[in-house]
Structures are given as C-alpha cells and as structure tokens.
Design an enzyme around this catalytic site. Structure first.
Site, short mmCIF file in Angstrom:
data_model
loop_
_atom_site.label_atom_id
_atom_site.label_comp_id
_atom_site.label_asym_id
_atom_site.label_seq_id
_atom_site.Cartn_x
_atom_site.Cartn_y
_atom_site.Cartn_z
CG PHE A 243 7.13 -9.92 -7.15
CD1 PHE A 243 5.95 -9.36 -7.59
CD2 PHE A 243 8.25 -9.11 -7.05
CE1 PHE A 243 5.89 -8.02 -7.93
CE2 PHE A 243 8.19 -7.76 -7.38
CZ PHE A 243 7.00 -7.22 -7.82
N GLY A 470 1.24 -4.63 -2.39
CA GLY A 470 1.07 -3.86 -3.61
C GLY A 470 -0.15 -4.28 -4.41
NE ARG A 648 -18.12 -8.74 -5.07
CZ ARG A 648 -18.69 -7.77 -5.78
NH1 ARG A 648 -19.27 -8.05 -6.95
NH2 ARG A 648 -18.71 -6.53 -5.34
CB ILE A 649 -13.65 -8.41 -10.50
CG1 ILE A 649 -13.42 -9.51 -11.55
CG2 ILE A 649 -12.53 -7.37 -10.51
CD1 ILE A 649 -12.18 -10.34 -11.35
CB THR A 654 -6.82 -3.45 -7.20
OG1 THR A 654 -8.10 -4.03 -6.95
CG2 THR A 654 -6.72 -2.12 -6.47
CD GLN A 658 -1.77 -7.73 -8.13
OE1 GLN A 658 -1.18 -8.80 -8.04
NE2 GLN A 658 -1.18 -6.61 -7.80
CE LYS A 721 -13.26 -19.57 -10.33
NZ LYS A 721 -13.29 -19.99 -11.76
N GLY A 724 -3.91 -12.70 -8.46
CA GLY A 724 -2.61 -12.05 -8.35
C GLY A 724 -1.52 -12.76 -9.13
CD GLU A 725 0.68 -16.47 -6.73
OE1 GLU A 725 1.73 -17.10 -6.77
OE2 GLU A 725 -0.19 -16.63 -5.86
#
Ligand SMILES: Cc1cc2nc3c(=O)[nH]c(=O)nc-3n(C[C@H](O)[C@H](O)[C@H](O)COP(=O)(O)OP(=O)(O)OC[C@H]3O[C@@H](n4cnc5c(N)ncnc54)[C@H](O)[C@@H]3O)c2cc1C
Ligand code: SF4
Lengths: 759, 340
Positions: A243, A470, A648-649, A654, A658, A721, A724-725
């Site tokens: 993190f 992770g 795009r994913i 995952t 996230q 893009k 994660g945050e």
C-alpha cells in the site's frame, strides 16, 4: 461465473486465477523474511521514546550481557557510509545512527544482533538511552510548527493550479459554501511486517526485503554504502501487503547490511508492529478549506481548495491533491493552495492514492453539502458539472466515463428508491442513509523493461523487475504474453521482484499494469515479428504470403487466409531453440534520458495531467448505505456499490479484487482508521491492531463492483488505466454523505465516530 | 521477551505448591515471579510486550481435575470450571436458553479463535488494554507504581468514567464479568491458605492509590470455578455491546441486564455496565430506581441517569457518559420486549 470472477465485457480480459494463487494458499510462496539462510543471526531495533532532543548516553552493558548477543550497531558504526537521501527511493533524509539528534518518536537508536530472535529482542529492550529532551511539536495547532508553501519549496509539487478569477466569481455566486475538513494520521499496517535480511558474498551484497522498488533501492543502497550498484541485489519475490509502505527504503536496510558485514553472517531484522509506526512511513494528517460557488442552476462558477499537510522537520513530503480536485468538474474558476506544516514527526510517505484520498474526500464531502444547499440530487449536481475539457489547461480528457459509472452504480444500488428527506428512511430502530461520491485517479505510465523468451517446446519465460504486491501483476503480465504469443497461461513462468531482472519502475501510482504490460507487449511483438518474418521467408512454411495479417494462437501462426504453421516448426527452420527479446518501453513524451533514469532507479512518470494532448484519469462512482442505531448511534455499512471505468481491464478477477479492497479500505477510512498522536509528547499512542481499527469481515456485507467498459488508446500501448488506487478514493465522502442523509449531521473530520453522532 | 521457566503441574495442589514456593505472601499475582497461565491470550501478549515479566510460568492446562473443564447447569444455578473455554460456554445450549446474558457476553467477546483458546478464569482476570499500560516507555502507575499516569491527560478515549482515581482510569474491558456481577456470581479459589468463596463483586479492586493491586487474589491462589446462583427469570436477560466495529472490538459501552417483570412493572432488575468502569460494574443505583416502576422510556432514562450520576469524564472519553446511558436505556427496553 461467480462474483469473484466477473464475466468480461468489451475490452476486458478473462478472470484467470492468479498464477501464484496455489503457492500462496499452500504456504509455498516464500516472503522475504522466510528466506532460510545458514548461520543466520537476528537483529532487533531499539528506538527512541522521545520525539525531539539528543541522545546523551546509551547504556549497552545490560544488553551486551544477554546470552547470545553478538553485536550492537549504534552511533559511530555508520560513519563511513552515507546518509539516506530523501526522494523516491529513500523514505527520509535522517540517518538515525549518523547523528544523535532525535527528530521523531520511535527513531532507531541501535540494532542488537544475537544468535536468536528472542535474545536480540531482549537485548534491544535492555538498551537504555539518556536524553537531553526538547519540547516537541506534535501536529497542527501545536506550538512550534513551521508552515511553508509546497509550491516552489518541494520538487514533488510543481504548482498551485488555478484558472479564472475565483474571488470575483465566488463573490457573485448565488449559492455558496465555505467549509473545513480534516483527515487523520494513518499507518498502512500491512499484515506482513517490515523486515530486512542481508548477507554478503565477498563484495556482493544481497538483501531480501519486501520492496515495491527493487531497482531504486539497489541504486540508493549502493550509494549509501559507497558501492557499485552492480554489486547490490534486492530480492522481493512476494510481498504481503504494501500500500505504498514498502515503496521507499528506510534507514534500517543499510544498518542491517552493515551488521551483516561486521559479523560476516546473514542478519535478519523483523521490526515489531509497534516499531513500524515510527520507523516506516505513514499518511500524515491533512486539513482542507473548500469554497464552492454556483448559480441557482447548479453550475459551479467558483472552486477553491486549500490544503495543509503535516510533514517532518528535515523533509518536505507533499501529497498535494489539488491537481486532481482542481480538474474534477467543469468549474468556472479555480483557486488552490497547498501548505506544509512541519512538526517533530517521522517523514510521511505514500499510502494508497496519497493525494486523492484526503483531497477528494474533502472535495466530495463539499460537493454533497453544495448539492444540499442547492436542493439538488447529488448525482444530478455532478451531471450538471460534467466538463468537456478540464478547467485548468482546457485540455480534453483522454476518456472520461464518470457519468456512465454514476448511472450504472445508481441503477445497481437502487438510488431511485432514496427518499431525499433527512432521516426519512428507517428500518425499526435503525436510521438508514444513502450517499454517493466520485472516485478519480490519474493514469500514469513509466518506462519499463522486460525480457520474454519463447522456446521450441512452447514454453514462455517472462522476466521483469516489477513487484507482486498482491495486485496480480504477475498474472496480468503473463496474460499479456499469453494473448500475444498464443501460449496457454500454464506454459508461462513469470519472474519478478529481483533487481537483477530487467528494471521496472516503482510499483506505485497505479502504473504497474500499464508499464509492465506495455513492455511485455513490446517484447512479445518483437518475437512475433521475427516469427512472422521467418515463417514467410523463402523456404519457410508460409513462404509467399507476405502481405497477409498473422496472429499467434494455440502454438501456431495463423494467417487471415486460414493458412497456418506450427511455431515449433518455424523455430526449427530457423535452427534456434528459443527466441528471446529484451524490450525497453518508453511512454509517449518520454525525455531522451528516460531509459537511463529507469536503470538509475529514478523513472519518469508520464500521463495524468502532464501530457500535452490530453489529461488522463480513471473514474468511478461509489454508493453507500449506512445504518445508524437510533439510540446508541453506532454506524454500519450494510451495502456499497462502486462502478469504475479504467480503460482495458486485463483480468476482471484481479481488477475487481483491487477495487473491492480499495472500497473496504475506504469504509475503514470513513469509520475506523486513525493513528492517535499524543499531543504532549508528539508520540503515537495506538501502535497496534488492537487499537488501530480496520474493518473486519463482519463489517463488510453486500459489496458490489461494476467494471464499466471503456476504450482508451491514448493512455499507453496496452490501453490500460491503473486501478489499484482508485477504489478507496471517494468512499469516505460517500459514507459521510450517507451519514448526513440518515441523521442531518454533517461530519467533516474523519474518522466518523459514534461520539460525533451522540451530540 | 525474557527467558522463563515453564512448568506443567498435574493437579491443583501441585500448582498451588509450586506457586507458593516461588512467590511470597504479599506478591500481587500479576507482579509475582511465578504466574499461572491458562489460554495465554492475555498473559503471553503482555510478556512479549515486556509488561508482564514472570520468571516462571505455571501452566494450568495439564491439571487433571476434570471439574475444571466442566459446565454444570442445575436447579441451583451454573458451575463453570475455571478452564472451560469461552467458546464452549458461549455455545452451551442450556445457558443460551436460560441465561442469555451470559452466553451473549461471551459470544460478543474477542474472536472465534481467541474464544477457543481463552479460559473463563483467564477471561475474568484479563488485564486492561490501556494503550499507555501496554507500552513500557510510558509512565503508568499500574505497570510501574508511582511513575504517573500518561493516560490521565493523554489520549483517553477508551478510558473509564466510573470507578477511576487520580492514579488510574484504566477500563476493565471484559464482557463476561458484567454478566457474572449482575447475576451475583461467586468465585471459588484454592491456595496455600485454603479454599475460599469470593463474591464476584469483591474479586476486582478499584484503582484508588494502588492501581497495581488489581484483584483480591493471592499470588498462589487458583480460581477453580465460577458459580452463578439460579435465577428463575434469567431468560429475560441480554447483553448489549456497543463498539466501533461490528466484531472483534472491545466495548465502548455495554450493558448486562436481567429483568423480573410483572406485566410492565419491574419486580427486580439486575444491571451491570461494561466499557465505562475500572472494574466490573454493578449499577445498583439504577436497579433501585426501577424497582416497582413501570419500565418505559422515562424510567429507563432515570435509571441510566442514576447509573452515571458519579461519572467523571476526561478529555476524550466524555462521550461515554451519554453513550453509556443510551446503551443502558436501549438494553432495558430490549430486555422488556423480549419474548420469553
Ligand atoms: C485481540 C483480542 C480481543 C479481545 N477482545 C475481547 C472482548 O471483546 N471481550 C473480552 O471480554 N475479552 C476480549 N479479549 C480478552 C480475552 O478474552 C482474554 O485474553 C482471555 O479471556 C484471557 O483468557 P486466557 O485463558 O487466555 O488467560 P491467560 O492469558 O492465560 O491469563 C490471564 C490472567 O489470568 C491469570 N489466570 C488464568 N487462569 C487462572 C486461574 N485459573 N487462576 C488464577 N489465575 C489465572 C493469569 O495468571 C493471567 O494473569 C480479547 C483479547 C484479544 C487478544
Ligand atoms: S490509566 Fe492506569 S493503566 Fe493507563 S496509564 Fe494510567 S495508570 Fe497506567
């Protein structure tokens, strides 16, 4: 498919299980502190119990007398090496054993090394310091703070963005608010504790430590130890939660390396959870003043965001989220200012969406207040202020699907059923509130290198010095190679987390998937070009079909016309056992120095608001239902829905994971998390998971993540893009909005606790 | 963590003998050289933190007396063996039916893992979680008599508003003890000076000038059982626990309530309060207010006011007075409305 593996929509990849899932759940994934090393010695830190002053004397006799103690590294023992340099790779400029000055609570004063962990700990506890103590400054409002403007003072923060004439527009606005908000100190508290294991092989130093930046650390550690970076290796194959906390290297790493050298043995130091509060980084407390002015039609004509952030005495760490909040909506005019408030504290650092979490919290809470002031539905209010171009540089967004996110999340949440009257919704003794907020995160990308090898047996080996914190980056990198090379995922091995691999940027700023996948894509495309050329060359299996389009699938080159050839046969015809490509990806707009900086561990970030052609952000919308007991006022969140669009994913499993983790964290930030600072001593009080609360399973009930399809070719070759945050941005504001809806109480200071609702 | 000797006595008298060998008459159990350990969920934690420093641990888990591990529910009441695990007692069918306040106080405590490990005697003897007590670099009169109390003017959000002193305001955090004190439980002990029956209300000591003296026990005294006298109307009872999150957190305020009702009129009420006091806290004043009254919002409110009449707030815990009152009101009304 189940909820954990959402069915891919347009421009979304398969929800493949993580390539390392089995290793992790069977305990076979070896984290850095699991490294078995022969003749290992154990280190334990002794830390200061004051926040400001000088160590006048260290009494080491009792510690030395503990059976099994081998060495104590303390003042004087680091003199021949250099102090850390604050920046991307180092958490602080404080060299705690270079100088007897104490800058903050919990500063390292010694490392005790012993044959066993227990002996090292006992010795560390017996080290007694005598201090010459000064009155410390804890935080905002404490006597002795120093406030400086961030812009111009810190290289981390370029400018206070602005547009138009805010003062005039605000003065003229028909409806306005002027409010203050705050967020508390927070510590990452990853379940995997912080640790360093160091050993020497001749002149070569090997460090096993959970790290989000192996290349940067290698270079910085070599600089501190005055070594050739080629002789330093950082190994971090698995990371048990980071993190941001494992992004910058702390002074402990060099201290343990020195201890290992003195002893001629491997040394491992695992810091306790309590010690991590002072020896690692954290999210410092922030304050905000927001002014919004709008016409009666709800169009915002004036927006001002002023932020104050705590930092340490020696280092000007900045988060400065005004760059994003200043571009969020179609404001008529913008005024921003960020100030740093220096106190006797350890240097803060990156924590999941560092700028956006506090700044967007303040903005979105203010937006909700503004909607109330206008008597407008909060979703409608955002729709009205949806911009064509961003207000600062008037650039277009490379893509912006915020309204789609709002529409899909609102529909799934059942927003239409919300009775806007305050306190109108009830279930027995429980008040129900519903609220929403926007999530935003800049889309950046950095240079990255990768090596990909395709063998005649159809195996693929992918190497990249990125980090599996992770997020599943190993899996999505493998997936990219699988797609481009037509090889099944189980034939692909992915190596990461080692500074001897091709360098990747720090795993921060949500750039990893975009940067790593772009490099992997480039390496795979080079392999494809070679294969196609060989296949179509004279005597090749597809000779003569030059102007055709080819693809790779199931171990075959397939032409549009339907002709195909086995890759194995092409390689045999080439008389090679494998094709290996080393690719260096540099994003559009990269400087000529960009790749050199990648190897130097100081990669350039591109994208976000920096590019000429457009600004690049990922967006989301979050909806929250809260329940608050009529008598006792405890707050629970039975339901949360988030819809996000992020280009795009790569892998819907995952990606969902996230975003889900982010939203849960957001609930924690809204209701639970805070590090308490004792104002008298500038010391942290609740330094463990007993008192530093985060949500537990029972707090999270119905959580839904919607992945909104979006295509964006401008962001990077992979079209990805970072997300994660994104998930924990805005959540706390959505909770605050729901609490207001339930109770009529506007809580502006996080976390929202029972005591704020009792009065 | 300091090295220590670990022993596993095999019966109560051997355990008592070891304890009296290695402790002296005036030792506090929590400060003695030799200390008993059961589940270890409290003691081992404090040993790792350097807060408890016994040289010798006497593990009670090998004691062969089976009654230490048994729960008996009879017409006379309940007898809990000291080594019964929290989880087992929380899941006991008859206790859930006849004394819900007891089962709930256990069920809402800690986590499943801890409840499977922790013993009932260890639970009632758990020491405070005061942050300044837990970390040895702070001044703390309980941990180091005479050193001062860092919590008094520090961050004291979780601290007690009832039963504190100028020396210490640490909260007693246990939940089970609130049910026990409300139901007039008795603690059975064996020690070198013989067997004793201690009323539960006398087991814990308020801090006064000596916050390091936490209980009435001698260092060589073992709790062997906890007895709860029969309460025929115990079915109308509950434990309400208010906390920052849904599970795995200590009470900010809690209430153990049992009611004997005649229609809506209170014949007798039993009330204890958790999370707000330095020791398990019987709210006798509140019980008296309710006796013979119709239980409604007004009388419940009057009882809550009486319960907190003596409360002393500090900077960060003042909300506990209001919260404690509301918790009690809600608990009383919910108990009244129980279908039994
Ligand atoms: C994370 C966490 C959360 C928790 N949450 C809660 C909660 O919400 N509510 C709650 O009530 N509790 C809670 N607890 C406390 C927990 O219930 C206690 O730690 C546990 O009950 C102690 O029991 P034990 O058998 O492990 O005691 P031990 O740790 O073995 O002993 C505790 C003390 O009792 C003494 N002792 C033990 N048995 C005897 C005996 N038979 N005779 C004399 N002395 C004895 C020991 O010497 C020691 O001083 C929590 C604990 C943790 C770690
Ligand atoms: S409240 Fe009691 S336990 Fe806490 S610091 Fe003060 S004396 Fe110690």
């Amino acid at each position: 498919m189940d909820a954990a593996a959402p069915r891919p929509k347009e421009n979304q990849g398969e929800p493949l299980p993580r390539v390392d899932a089995r290793l992790k759940v069977t305990g076979q994934a070896h984290y850095p502190a699991d490294l078995p090393a022969a003749s290992i010695a154990y280190g334990a830190l002794a830390t200061s119990s004051i926040a400001r002053g000088k160590v006048t004397k260290l009494r080491l006799d009792d510690a030395r007398a503990v059976p099994g103690v081998l060495d104590i590294v303390t003042y004087g023992d680091m003199d021949k090496i250099d102090k850390p340099k604050f920046g991307n790779s180092s958490a602080t400029s404080i060299g705690p054993l270079h100088d007897r000055t104490i800058f903050h609570d919990g500063q390292i004063i010694a490392l005790a090394v012993a044959e066993t962990f227990e002996a090292a700990e006992e010795a560390a506890q017996l080290i007694r310091a005598e201090y010459e103590e000064d009155k410390p400054t804890a935080s905002f409002d404490s006597p002795g703070t120093k406030t400086v403007a961030a812009a111009g003072k810190s290289p981390m923060f370029k400018e206070d963005v602005k547009a138009g004439d805010f003062d005039a527009a605000f003065a003229a606005a028909a409806v306005k608010i002027d409010q203050r908000y705050s967020t508390p100190t927070q510590h990452h508290n990853p379940i995997e504790l912080f640790s360093t294991t160091a050993y020497w092989q001749g002149d070569q130093l090997v460090v096993h430590e959970p790290s989000q930046n192996v290349t940067g650390w290698k270079v910085e550690l070599a600089r501190q130890l005055k070594m050739d970076p080629a002789n330093v290796r950082i190994v971090s194959p698995f990371i048990g939660g980071a993190f941001g906390s494992k992004g910058p290297m702390t002074p402990r790493t060099a201290i343990v390396a020195v201890a290992a050298k003195r002893l001629g043995r491997p040394v491992r130091c695992v810091t306790s959870r309590m010690q991590a509060f002072g020896t690692q980084t954290y999210r410092a407390e922030t304050r905000h003043r927001i002014r919004i002015g709008a016409g009666k039609d709800g169009r915002i004509t004036a927006f001002a965001h002023e932020g104050w952030e705590v930092t340490s005495r020696p280092d000007l760490y900045v988060v400065g989220g005004t760059s994003a909040t200043g571009r969020m909506y179609g404001y008529g005019s913008v005024l921003t200012h960020v100030s740093l408030v220096q106190a006797d504290r350890n240097t803060p650092g990156y924590m999941r969406s560092p700028p956006e979490t506090p700044y967007v919290y303040a903005l979105e809470n203010a937006m909700d207040e503004m909607a109330v002031a206008l008597g407008m539905d909060p979703v409608e209010f955002r729709r009205i202020n949806e911009p064509k171009t961003e207000p600062i540089g008037k650039k277009p967004f490379s893509s912006r699907s915020l309204i789609q996110c709002y529409d899909q999340a609102a529909e799934a949440f059942g927003w239409a059923r919300r009775d806007p009257k305050i306190g109108a919704m009830r279930d027995g003794e429980w008040l129900i509130g519903m609220g929403c907020a926007t999530a935003i995160y800049p889309t950046a990308v950095a240079p990255c290198a990768a090596r990909v090898r395709l063998t005649v047996d159809g195996d693929v080996r992918l190497q990249c010095g990125s980090h599996e914190i992770g997020t599943g980056v190993r899996t999505v990198a493998g997936q990219m190679a699988s797609e481009r090379l037509g090889v099944a995922i189980d034939k692909i091995s992915v190596e990461m987390g080692d500074s001897s691999l091709p360098p990747a940027p720090v795993s921060g700023g949500s750039i990893s998937t975009a940067s790593v996948c772009s490099a992997v894509l480039k390496a795979c495309d080079a392999i494809r070009t070679k294969l196609f050329a060989a296949a179509t060359a004279e005597g090749g299996p597809l000779a003569g079909s030059h102007n055709e389009e080819f693809d790779l699938a199931d171990g075959k080159i397939v032409a549009k016309s339907g002709a195909s050839a086995k890759v194995e046969n092409v390689l045999k015809a080439m008389q090679v056992g494998a094709i290996e490509e080393y690719a260096e990806f540099a994003p559009k707009g990269a400087t000529p120095e960009a790749l050199k900086k990648l190897y130097a561990g100081t990669p350039e970030f591109h994208g976000g608001e920096q590019d000429e052609d457009s600004v690049k952000y990922a967006f989301g919308a979050e909806f929250v239902e809260v329940r608050i007991n009529r008598y006792t006022r405890e707050i629970r969140v039975p339901r949360i829905v988030g819809a996000f669009a992020a280009g795009r994913i790569m892998n819907t499993r995952t990606a969902r994971s996230q975003l889900m983790g982010g939203m849960i964290w957001g609930i924690g930030q809204a209701l639970h998390e805070a590090t308490e600072v004792d104002r008298r001593y500038a010391r942290y009080v609740n330094r463990d998971l007993q008192d530093y609360l985060v949500p537990v399973n029972a707090d999270i009930k119905d959580l839904q993540v919607i992945l909104v399809p979006e295509i964006d070719h401008a962001v990077n070759p992979a079209g990805v893009k970072g997300l994660g945050e994104l998930g924990n941005v805005g959540t706390a504001a959505a909770v605050a909005s729901a609490v207001f809806h339930a109770t009529g109480k506007r809580i502006r200071d996080l976390p929202i606790r029972i005591e704020q609702l009792l009065v | 963590m300091r090295p220590f000797v670990y022993e596993q006595p095999t019966d109560i008298s051997a355990a008592v003998a070891l304890a009296s060998n290695f402790t002296t008459r005036d030792d506090q159990p929590t400060r003695a050289n030799a200390q008993f350990i059961a589940g270890g969920t409290n003691l081992a934690d404090y040993m790792k933190l350097g807060v408890a420093e016994p040289n010798r641990l006497l593990d009670l888990n090998r004691l062969e007396e089976q009654k230490l591990r048994q729960i008996r529910v009879t017409e006379d009441g309940i007898r809990f063996g000291a080594l019964v695990r929290m989880g087992e007692a929380a899941d006991h069918r008859e206790i859930k039916e006849r004394y819900p306040v007891i089962a709930e106080s256990l069920h809402l405590a800690a986590s499943g893992q801890i409840r499977n490990m922790a013993s009932l005697a260890g639970n009632v003897l758990q020491r405070t979680r005061c942050e300044y007590f837990r970390e040895t670099s702070w001044a703390c009169n309980k941990r180091m008599p005479g050193s001062g109390c860092a919590a008094m003017d520090g961050f004291n959000r979780q601290h007690a508003v009832l039963g504190g002193s100028t020396a210490c305001i640490a909260t007693y955090h246990g939940d089970f003890a609130q049910a026990l004190i409300a139901l007039d439980a008795v603690v059975l002990t064996e020690g070198s000076r013989g067997a004793r029956k201690i009323p539960f209300a006398k087991l814990h000591r308020q801090p006064g000038d000596t916050p390091h003296i936490e209980t009435d026990l001698a260092a060589d005294e073992i709790i062997t059982a906890i007895e709860v006298p029969a309460l025929p109307w115990g079915r109308r009872s509950l434990y309400l626990k208010i906390r920052d999150r849904e599970s795995y957190a200590f009470a900010l305020a809690s209430a153990a309530v049992a009611l004997d009702l005649d229609g809506e009129t209170v014949r007798e009420a039993r009330i204890a309060l958790g999370g707000v006091a330095t020791v398990p806290w019987r709210a006798s004043a509140a019980e008296e207010v309710l006796q013979g009254k119709k239980l409604d919002d007004a009388s419940a409110g009057a009882a809550a006011d009486a319960a907190f009449a003596e409360a002393q707030p500090r900077q960060h815990n003042a909300f506990k007075i209001e919260l404690g009152k509301r918790t009690l009101v809600r608990a009383l009304l919910e108990t009244r409305d129980m279908k039994v």
